[in-house]
Design an enzyme around this catalytic site. Structure first.
Site, short mmCIF file in Angstrom:
data_model
loop_
_atom_site.label_atom_id
_atom_site.label_comp_id
_atom_site.label_asym_id
_atom_site.label_seq_id
_atom_site.Cartn_x
_atom_site.Cartn_y
_atom_site.Cartn_z
CE1 TYR A 154 0.60 -4.17 -1.57
CE2 TYR A 154 -0.11 -6.40 -0.99
CZ TYR A 154 0.56 -5.22 -0.68
OH TYR A 154 1.19 -5.10 0.55
CE LYS A 158 4.20 -5.15 -1.32
NZ LYS A 158 5.24 -4.25 -0.79
N1 LIG Z 1 -0.18 -3.08 6.41
C1 LIG Z 1 -0.16 -4.35 6.06
O1 LIG Z 1 -0.96 -5.19 6.55
C2 LIG Z 1 0.85 -4.85 5.07
C3 LIG Z 1 0.83 -6.23 4.75
C4 LIG Z 1 1.79 -6.72 3.87
C5 LIG Z 1 2.72 -5.86 3.34
N2 LIG Z 1 2.71 -4.53 3.64
C6 LIG Z 1 3.74 -3.68 3.02
O2 LIG Z 1 4.40 -2.93 4.01
C7 LIG Z 1 4.85 -1.69 3.45
C8 LIG Z 1 4.36 -0.52 4.30
O3 LIG Z 1 2.94 -0.57 4.29
P1 LIG Z 1 2.03 0.27 5.29
O4 LIG Z 1 0.89 -0.63 5.64
O5 LIG Z 1 2.84 0.88 6.37
O6 LIG Z 1 1.46 1.37 4.28
P2 LIG Z 1 1.18 2.94 4.44
O7 LIG Z 1 0.74 3.25 5.81
O8 LIG Z 1 0.29 3.29 3.30
O9 LIG Z 1 2.63 3.58 4.21
C9 LIG Z 1 3.21 3.55 2.95
C10 LIG Z 1 4.46 4.38 2.98
O10 LIG Z 1 5.03 4.38 1.66
C11 LIG Z 1 5.25 5.73 1.24
N3 LIG Z 1 5.10 5.81 -0.21
C12 LIG Z 1 4.03 5.48 -0.95
N4 LIG Z 1 4.27 5.73 -2.25
C13 LIG Z 1 5.55 6.21 -2.32
C14 LIG Z 1 6.39 6.64 -3.37
N5 LIG Z 1 5.96 6.63 -4.66
N6 LIG Z 1 7.63 7.06 -3.08
C15 LIG Z 1 8.07 7.08 -1.80
N7 LIG Z 1 7.32 6.68 -0.75
C16 LIG Z 1 6.08 6.25 -1.01
C17 LIG Z 1 4.19 6.54 2.01
O11 LIG Z 1 4.61 7.88 2.20
P3 LIG Z 1 4.17 9.11 1.27
O12 LIG Z 1 2.74 8.91 0.92
O13 LIG Z 1 4.46 10.28 2.12
O14 LIG Z 1 5.09 9.04 0.09
C18 LIG Z 1 4.21 5.83 3.35
O15 LIG Z 1 5.28 6.30 4.14
C19 LIG Z 1 4.33 -1.66 2.02
O16 LIG Z 1 5.34 -2.09 1.12
C20 LIG Z 1 3.20 -2.68 2.05
O17 LIG Z 1 2.93 -3.22 0.77
C21 LIG Z 1 1.80 -4.00 4.49
#
Ligand SMILES: NC(=O)c1ccc[n+]([C@@H]2O[C@H](COP(=O)([O-])OP(=O)(O)OC[C@H]3O[C@@H](n4cnc5c(N)ncnc54)[C@H](OP(=O)(O)O)[C@@H]3O)[C@@H](O)[C@H]2O)c1
Length: 241
Positions: A154, A158
Site C-alpha cells: 500500500y 501511494k
Molecule cells: N479510508 C482511509 O482512511 C484512507 C486513508 C488514506 C487514503 N485513502 C484512500 O482513499 C481512497 C478511497 O478509499 P476508501 O477508504 O473510500 O475505500 P473503500 O471504501 O474501500 O472504497 C474504494 C473504492 O474504490 C473502488 N475500487 C476498488 N478497486 C477498484 C478497481 N479495480 N477499479 C475501479 N474501482 C475500484 C471501490 O468500488 P468497487 O469495489 O465497486 O470497484 C470503491 O468505490 C483510496 O485510494 C484509499 O487508498 C483512504
C-alpha cells in the site's frame, strides 16, 4: 457554488470517500461521471446527484484495465461534453509483511493504486490539453511517507502515486492543468473500519483542489486543506552527476 459549469470524473465512487467526493462536486455545481466495478451503488448515487439538478453518468469498470479506462473516459467526455476534473480515488489495501505478502496481493494493490491513476490520467490528459483546463486530484495517503509494518504494498503504491502526481504536474506545466495529491485523513470506510473520522471529512480538500484558481499549486500534497511537504525538493540530487 465552487464548481458551477464544471464536469468531473470520480473513480471509486461506489462507496466511502469517492461517494462523498462525487456528491460534493455535484453540490458545488458540477456534472459528474461516477465509476467503480459495482453498478448498484452507483445507480443509487445517481439518484442523489440528479436530485441536486446535476447530470450524472454511471461508468462501470476496473481502473487497472486499459480497455475499461479508455471506455470510461471517452464515454464520460462524450456524455458530459468535457472533463474538467479527474479524481483518481479508487484504491485497494492489502496488509501483509513483505515476507508473507502474496505476489498476487502486491500486484493487485499496485494495479489499482498506481497503474489505475496512470491509465486514467493518460486518457484524460489529451482532453484537458485540448481545452487547456484541468484539475487532477490523486487520492494518496500518509502511508506513502509514514511507513508501518504490513503496509509495504500500500505504501509503495501511494509513494508511486505521489511521484506520478509530481511528474504529471511538471509535464503539463505549459497548460492550465493542475495536478495535486491529497491524503484524506484516517477515515471510517469499508477499507478502514477503524477510521476515526467520517468519509465526508475528505470533501473540503477535494473540493479545494477541484476548484483551484489558474495560479494554484501544482504537484503538491494536501491534508485537511493544508499543504504538507512530502516530496522534498532536493536540488543536491543531480541525475546527471
Ligand atoms: N479510508 C482511509 O482512511 C484512507 C486513508 C488514506 C487514503 N485513502 C484512500 O482513499 C481512497 C478511497 O478509499 P476508501 O477508504 O473510500 O475505500 P473503500 O471504501 O474501500 O472504497 C474504494 C473504492 O474504490 C473502488 N475500487 C476498488 N478497486 C477498484 C478497481 N479495480 N477499479 C475501479 N474501482 C475500484 C471501490 O468500488 P468497487 O469495489 O465497486 O470497484 C470503491 O468505490 C483510496 O485510494 C484509499 O487508498 C483512504
Amino acid at each position: 457554488m465552487k464548481l458551477k459549469g464544471k464536469t468531473a470524473l470520480v473513480t471509486g465512487a461506489s462507496r466511502g470517500i469517492g461517494w462523498e467526493v462525487a456528491l460534493a462536486f455535484a453540490r458545488e455545481g458540477a456534472d459528474v461521471a461516477i465509476s467503480a466495478r459495482t453498478e448498484e451503488p452507483l445507480l443509487r448515487l445517481v439518484e442523489q446527484i440528479t436530485a441536486l439538478q446535476r447530470r450524472a453518468t454511471v461508468l462501470v469498470g476496473d481502473v487497472g484495465d486499459e480497455a475499461d479506462v479508455l471506455r470510461i473516459v471517452t464515454t464520460a467526455a462524450e456524455e458530459l461534453g468535457r472533463i474538467d476534473i479527474l479524481c483518481n480515488n479508487a484504491g485497494l489495501l492489502k496488509i501483509g509483511n513483505v515476507d508473507r505478502l502474496s505476489v498476487t496481493d502486491w500486484d493487485q494493490v499496485m494495479r489499482v493504486n498506481a497503474r489505475g491513476p496512470f491509465l486514467c490520467s493518460q486518457v484524460v490528459l489529451p482532453y484537458m490539453k485540448s481545452q487547456n483546463y484541468g484539475r487532477i486530484i490523486n487520492m494518496s495517503s500518509g502511508a506513502a511517507i509514514r511507513c508501518a509494518a504490513g503496509y509495504a504494498a500500500y505504501s509503495a503504491s501511494k509513494a508511486a502515486l505521489n511521484a506520478l502526481s509530481l511528474t504529471t504536474a511538471i509535464e503539463v506545466a505549459d497548460y492550465e492543468i493542475l495536478v495535486n495529491a491529497m491524503s484524506p485523513g484516517y477515515l471510517k470506510t469499508a477499507m478502514n473500519p477503524e477510521g476515526t473520522r467520517p468519509a465526508a471529512d475528505a470533501v473540503p480538500t477535494a473540493v479545494m483542489l477541484a476548484a483551484l484558481p489558474s495560479d494554484g499549486p501544482r504537484g503538491r500534497f494536501f491534508r485537511f486543506e493544508e499543504e504538507m511537504i512530502v516530496i522534498p525538493e532536493s536540488p543536491q540530487i543531480d541525475w546527471t552527476n
